[in-house]
Design an enzyme around this catalytic site. Structure first.
Site, PDB file in Angstrom:
ATOM      1  N   HIS A 109     -49.175  20.508  39.697  1.00  8.93           N
ATOM      2  CA  HIS A 109     -48.409  19.294  39.997  1.00  8.93           C
ATOM      3  C   HIS A 109     -48.776  18.863  41.409  1.00  8.93           C
ATOM      4  O   HIS A 109     -48.978  19.710  42.280  1.00  8.93           O
ATOM      5  CB  HIS A 109     -46.893  19.570  39.967  1.00  8.93           C
ATOM      6  CG  HIS A 109     -46.091  18.542  40.720  1.00  8.93           C
ATOM      7  ND1 HIS A 109     -45.781  17.318  40.171  1.00  8.93           N
ATOM      8  CD2 HIS A 109     -45.609  18.521  41.989  1.00  8.93           C
ATOM      9  CE1 HIS A 109     -45.117  16.599  41.073  1.00  8.93           C
ATOM     10  NE2 HIS A 109     -45.002  17.305  42.179  1.00  8.93           N
ATOM     11  N   GLU A 136     -39.844  16.479  47.864  1.00  9.84           N
ATOM     12  CA  GLU A 136     -40.251  17.716  47.179  1.00  9.84           C
ATOM     13  C   GLU A 136     -40.476  18.861  48.175  1.00  9.84           C
ATOM     14  O   GLU A 136     -40.092  20.000  47.912  1.00  9.84           O
ATOM     15  CB  GLU A 136     -41.501  17.457  46.331  1.00  9.84           C
ATOM     16  CG  GLU A 136     -41.195  16.537  45.152  1.00  9.84           C
ATOM     17  CD  GLU A 136     -42.417  16.079  44.368  1.00  9.84           C
ATOM     18  OE1 GLU A 136     -42.223  15.327  43.402  1.00  9.84           O
ATOM     19  OE2 GLU A 136     -43.558  16.451  44.711  1.00  9.84           O
ATOM     20  N   LYS A 156     -48.819  25.764  38.308  1.00  8.15           N
ATOM     21  CA  LYS A 156     -47.862  25.899  37.205  1.00  8.15           C
ATOM     22  C   LYS A 156     -48.014  27.223  36.446  1.00  8.15           C
ATOM     23  O   LYS A 156     -49.031  27.913  36.592  1.00  8.15           O
ATOM     24  CB  LYS A 156     -48.036  24.710  36.256  1.00  8.15           C
ATOM     25  CG  LYS A 156     -47.661  23.357  36.887  1.00  8.15           C
ATOM     26  CD  LYS A 156     -47.759  22.223  35.857  1.00  8.15           C
ATOM     27  CE  LYS A 156     -47.358  20.892  36.462  1.00  8.15           C
ATOM     28  NZ  LYS A 156     -47.410  19.786  35.460  1.00  8.15           N
ATOM     29  N   ASN A 210     -50.710  21.904  32.245  1.00  2.77           N
ATOM     30  CA  ASN A 210     -51.873  21.338  32.924  1.00  2.77           C
ATOM     31  C   ASN A 210     -52.073  21.853  34.358  1.00  2.77           C
ATOM     32  O   ASN A 210     -52.617  21.156  35.204  1.00  2.77           O
ATOM     33  CB  ASN A 210     -51.839  19.808  32.860  1.00  2.77           C
ATOM     34  CG  ASN A 210     -50.597  19.236  33.507  1.00  2.77           C
ATOM     35  OD1 ASN A 210     -49.781  19.977  34.054  1.00  2.77           O
ATOM     36  ND2 ASN A 210     -50.463  17.927  33.477  1.00  2.77           N
TER      37      ASN A 210
END
Ligand SMILES: Nc1ncnc2c1ncn2[C@@H]1O[C@H](COP(=O)(O)OP(=O)(O)OP(=O)(O)O)[C@@H](O)[C@H]1O
Length: 140
Positions: free
Chosen positions: A117, A128, A11, A114
């Site tokens: 993912h 995905e 991220k 965080n």
């Protein structure tokens, strides 16, 4: 057990701090092979679509802003029990609850920012992976 594939995102909080290599080392140490990987900058609309299941949650707008705030690294990881194995080494969503040695315990900044993912089930992994990669981009 047969090899399994999962989808992962490093991220924006982690790419901003140049942590891609250290996070990838964690995957490889855990027996997960990086079989596809690319750096992309998601649009706000893409982030909104990707996290559509969270549309009704209070943090949805903040999450979409964050995910489109800087480039991310999207990846396909392969290994035995890759989905569960990855969830295990990511650690709990909130880094203050994450087990020592997990990616989120070591690198995450907050429950929202965080660092990673990871898909939570075979069905979501397949959707995905297909959303971000064409079959031709994944070798073998
Ligand atoms: N209370 C919160 N405040 C802000 N952001 C949050 C909060 N809870 C979750 N998020 C963000 O939404 C993402 C998705 O939430 P979810 O509950 O599905 O966690 P997860 O399954 O551990 O994470 P991911 O789906 O990203 O792998 C979290 O990873 C985090 O970035």
């Amino acid at each position: 057990m047969a090899l399994e594939r999962t989808f992962s995102i490093i991220k924006p909080d982690a790419t901003r701090r140049n942590l891609t290599g250290r996070i990838n080392a964690k995957f490889e140490e855990a027996g997960l092979r990086i079989v596809a990987q690319k750096r992309i900058h998601m649009t706000r609309a893409q982030a909104g679509e990707f996290y559509g299941v969270h549309r009704e949650r209070p943090f949805y707008d903040e999450l979409c802003e964050f995910m489109s705030s800087a480039p991310v690294v999207v990846q396909v990881l392969e290994g035995e029990n890759a989905i569960a194995r990855n969830r295990e080494i990511m650690g709990a969503t909130n880094p203050s609850d994450a087990a020592p040695g997990t990616i989120r315990a070591e690198f995450a900044e907050s429950v929202g920012e965080n660092s990673v993912h990871g898909s939570d089930a075979p069905e979501t992994a397949a959707v995905e992976i297909a959303y971000f990669f064409s079959g031709l981009e994944i070798v073998g």
